[in-house]
Structures are given as C-alpha cells and as structure tokens.
Design an enzyme around this catalytic site. Sequence first.
Site, PDB file in Angstrom:
ATOM      1  N   LEU A 242      33.350 -14.838  14.469  1.00 43.51           N
ATOM      2  CA  LEU A 242      32.045 -15.096  15.079  1.00 43.51           C
ATOM      3  C   LEU A 242      32.154 -15.064  16.586  1.00 43.51           C
ATOM      4  O   LEU A 242      33.085 -15.642  17.173  1.00 43.51           O
ATOM      5  CB  LEU A 242      31.533 -16.486  14.668  1.00 43.51           C
ATOM      6  N   PHE A 265      36.655 -18.004  16.181  1.00 43.90           N
ATOM      7  CA  PHE A 265      35.423 -18.296  16.904  1.00 43.90           C
ATOM      8  C   PHE A 265      35.600 -18.034  18.399  1.00 43.90           C
ATOM      9  O   PHE A 265      36.525 -18.567  19.016  1.00 43.90           O
ATOM     10  CB  PHE A 265      35.027 -19.770  16.739  1.00 43.90           C
ATOM     11  N   GLU A 266      34.713 -17.224  18.951  1.00 39.71           N
ATOM     12  CA  GLU A 266      34.575 -17.121  20.410  1.00 39.71           C
ATOM     13  C   GLU A 266      33.208 -17.711  20.742  1.00 39.71           C
ATOM     14  O   GLU A 266      32.171 -17.116  20.446  1.00 39.71           O
ATOM     15  CB  GLU A 266      34.661 -15.667  20.876  1.00 39.71           C
ATOM     16  N   LEU A 267      33.221 -18.891  21.354  1.00 44.94           N
ATOM     17  CA  LEU A 267      32.008 -19.690  21.469  1.00 44.94           C
ATOM     18  C   LEU A 267      31.585 -19.856  22.931  1.00 44.94           C
ATOM     19  O   LEU A 267      31.855 -19.011  23.754  1.00 44.94           O
ATOM     20  CB  LEU A 267      32.229 -21.032  20.760  1.00 44.94           C
ATOM     21  N   CYS A 300      29.558 -14.809  27.892  1.00 39.02           N
ATOM     22  CA  CYS A 300      30.295 -16.032  27.555  1.00 39.02           C
ATOM     23  C   CYS A 300      31.314 -16.400  28.623  1.00 39.02           C
ATOM     24  O   CYS A 300      31.619 -17.580  28.818  1.00 39.02           O
ATOM     25  CB  CYS A 300      30.969 -15.894  26.201  1.00 39.02           C
TER      26      CYS A 300
END
Length: 511
Positions: A242, A265-267, A300
């Site tokens: 994600l 996860f790259e959040l 991000c």
Amino acid sequence: MSDTLKSNLERAEHYLERFKQQTTGHYINGEFTLGQGGKEYDNYTPTDNSSLGKVMAGSVEDMNAACEAAEAAFESWSNTPGSERKRLLNKFADRLVERADEIALVESMDCGQAIRFMKQAAVRGAANFRFFADKAPEAQNGLALHQEEHTNYTIRKAIGPVGIITPWNTPFMLSTWKIAPALAAGCTVVHKPAELTPLSAYILAEIADEVLPKGVWNMVNGFGEGVGKRMTEHPAIKAVALVGETATGSHIMRQGADTLKRMHFELGGKNPVIVFDDADFERALDAVVFMIYSLNGQRCTSSSRLLIQSGIRDRFIAALEQRVRNLRVGHSLDPETEVGPLVATEHYNKVLSYFDIAKQDGATTAVGGRRISEAQGNINPAGNYLEPTLFTGANNQMRIAQEEIFGPVLTAISFDTEDEAVQIANDTQYGLSGYIWTENTGRAMRMAKQVEAGMLWVNSENNRNLPSPFGGVKMSGIGRDGGDWSFDFYMETKNVCIAHGTHRVPTLGKR
C-alpha cells in the site's frame, strides 16, 4: 491561452474522449469488464470539476474473481523462466514509452499535477519496469554459507498473488514502482487504484492485456471499504503493498491479520528540511521550494517542515517568501504552471481548513493562505486552486507542524543548535524522510544517524535511486522498496542445508 496549452488541451481531449463515452471498468482474468453488482460514479478533473466520465466501483464479487484469477495464473507465471519475464517486462516498458504523450496528458487531467512533472511519467515508469526486468533472471538467487561440515544456501520463490493499492497523487508512477518488482519476482497481481484517479491504471491494464498472459495482471476499480477490504481479507492474496495514509495502513493491517498477510506500507510523512547557517544558501533555497511546492505538495516525501537556523533565518525567510509569491499557479496542462489544482474537492477543503487552523495556533501566514475563487489567467475558479502558502513564526506543537496537510503549504520553524534541530525533527509520529543542508561533514554524519527517518538526503532534494531502499519508520510505514529489498518482500526465502557426510550424527537407542 497559449498555443501550447491549447494544443495540450486538444490532445488531452482526444485521449479522454473514450473515457467520457464509456464507463471505465475492470480488467479481470484477461477481460475488460464492468463486473457484477457494482455502482457507477463520476470521475472529476480538478481543473474545473467537470466529469471525465463514469467509473464502475467494483463489488465484492468482482474482487473475488480478480483474486481467483491471480491465484489460477500464479503457478504458470512463477515458473516462467526469469529470462522470459525479463523479455515481457521490457516489452511492457516499450509500450509505456510509445504511449508517453497519452499517459502524461491523461494523468495530468485526472489528478491535477502540472504537465511539467507528468511529461516524464511514462519514461520513469518504463525505467521502473526495465530495472526490475533486468533483475528478474536473478530474483530467485540467494546466498551460499559454507561451514566445515555443512553448506547452507538460500533460494527465493515468489510468495504468491499479491494485492497492490496505489494512491491518487502520482498514480501512474507509483503503480509501476510497486507492480514491476512483483511481476519480476514471479508474483501475479491484483491492483486497486485510487478511486479518485483511475484512468492511468486502465491504460496500464490495456498494456498488460497486450503483453502478459491471462490472469497475471488484474485491476479492480472501487473504494477501500468495498473492494479494498475484500482484497486485504481474501485468502488467495499472500501480501499487500500500500501507498497511502497512515490510518488506511492501520485498517489494512487489521483486515489482513486473520490470513497473516505480509504487509508493505508507505504511509504519511511530516518531513523536516533542516537548513544550517553554513548551508549553500541558493541551493538550499531551491531545494526547499522544490520539495514542497512541486507536485502540488501532494508528495509523501515533501519537506513540509522547514527547520531554519536562527543565524540565517531572516534572510532565508525573506528570500523564501519572494520565491513562493513568484510560483505560477495555473491549469495543469499549461507548461508554465508550477502548482496546479488539488486532486479533489474533499481534499482541497481539507487543505484550506489549515489556513484557519494556523491562525488559531498563532502562526503567521507570510504568503498565500487563500483559495483562488476568481478567474485569472487560465485558472477556472470552479477548479481546486489555492495560493501556495508559507507559515512562519510557528513552533512544533502547532497542528500545522504535526499533521500531514498534503498540499503546497510549508511551515517554518526556527532553531538555534544542532541538538535542538534533532529534537524538533524527531518530535512527530512520522518518520519517512528528511533533508539536511550543511557544509559541515561531521555534522551531516551526526544528523544522519540521529534524525528518525527511513531516508535522508544531505545537501540534496529527493533523488530516487532505484537500487536503494525506500520506506519509512514509526507511523510512516513498514518495509522497504527498491532493488533487492523489493524481492525480499515479494518472495519467500528458503534455506537448504547439505551435509558433507563427515559430521557425527547423534544416536539414540543404539544397543
């Protein structure tokens, strides 16, 4: 209207016409389909909030079909020789380059990113495919570990069908960044693109239809609470990658718990750019402006907190204010545009809300802080346009310093000492990236060790190196992309121990 903008609009309209004339659906098991039991919704361009056409939000049944197709195709694809996967993925890259103009214009209209940044999207996407294509033949390779009486060696095997969930900020590039290594590793894929920006994912599916065997690539449009939830719960899906918000990552981790899915996860991030008194002033200024105002601040790794040392604070802020005032806001297809419209009305309103929050917190709005609600130049006030914004006089306890705004909004905070800079940089739930500007090598080395982030750049803006690890710590994510790190996620490692026939085997019960 400039001739170039007019030409871009005409070409974009040509490419978008088919999306306006028919509902954009899914790609499942080698077939383009509207699925079963889904509901249509309008896909709006942020340039003026007019419709780019209808999109079919898939049903649980559609996601089940996609997962089952990926599962059925997995054995054949994972056993395909790496050399053949290399050939096919390089062919995929060739098709990306051939459709570069279409991809750039469609993406720019769909998500609002300025064409100056999107025009190389296909080239970057193709580079992602070529890089991992070239690594496909060696993906299963492991290590040889020799001992006196045993030799251990490792081999890797594709983990199985994987789910890929991509965001709306740079949807095309991030889709290629996630999917290319999965395919190179031998995984089959179910892709759920962001519901706000579905068009480039459909183009990718069209290329997959030309290049890849049936069932290897599947794509289902829709919303997280429906098809996204089913993907992350489906037992056929062995891993989920994600790129998205931190809250979404938490939901997906819970949803995948029962089937023990591997997660990457790259959040979110609230990334600091730390500028010391001895920094190269002009280069640091260029980097600070670029890393928050490019891509509409919807990145991000944006450096959304400027930590500026007090010795150059006033001079640097004055120069920064002028640069922010000079930024060109305009239609995303205008090559002169530096900041385009934000992706969707809901997100636009969220970013606008921080203008009032900054005032309540006691920060100064040095530049911007307003929506653009009147026609000017090529800006249609019906679109999601705002003034690039700079907050000064802030401290790190303010919401504008702690929460991810995800827009062209920079918060400037002053510091005196190196230790203070580290304390401020780390005083956040996030830890994706950081940027350090100093001519003092020892200080740069100390800061690189002390700043809590998965990635740090010293005297540079974000420079992506495909073999290097990419990812965050704390609430910014789990795992790493890039080079062999991608294969570590998409593949299982098996250890094989072979005895040399010389060691003593323990005996029991021998009389």
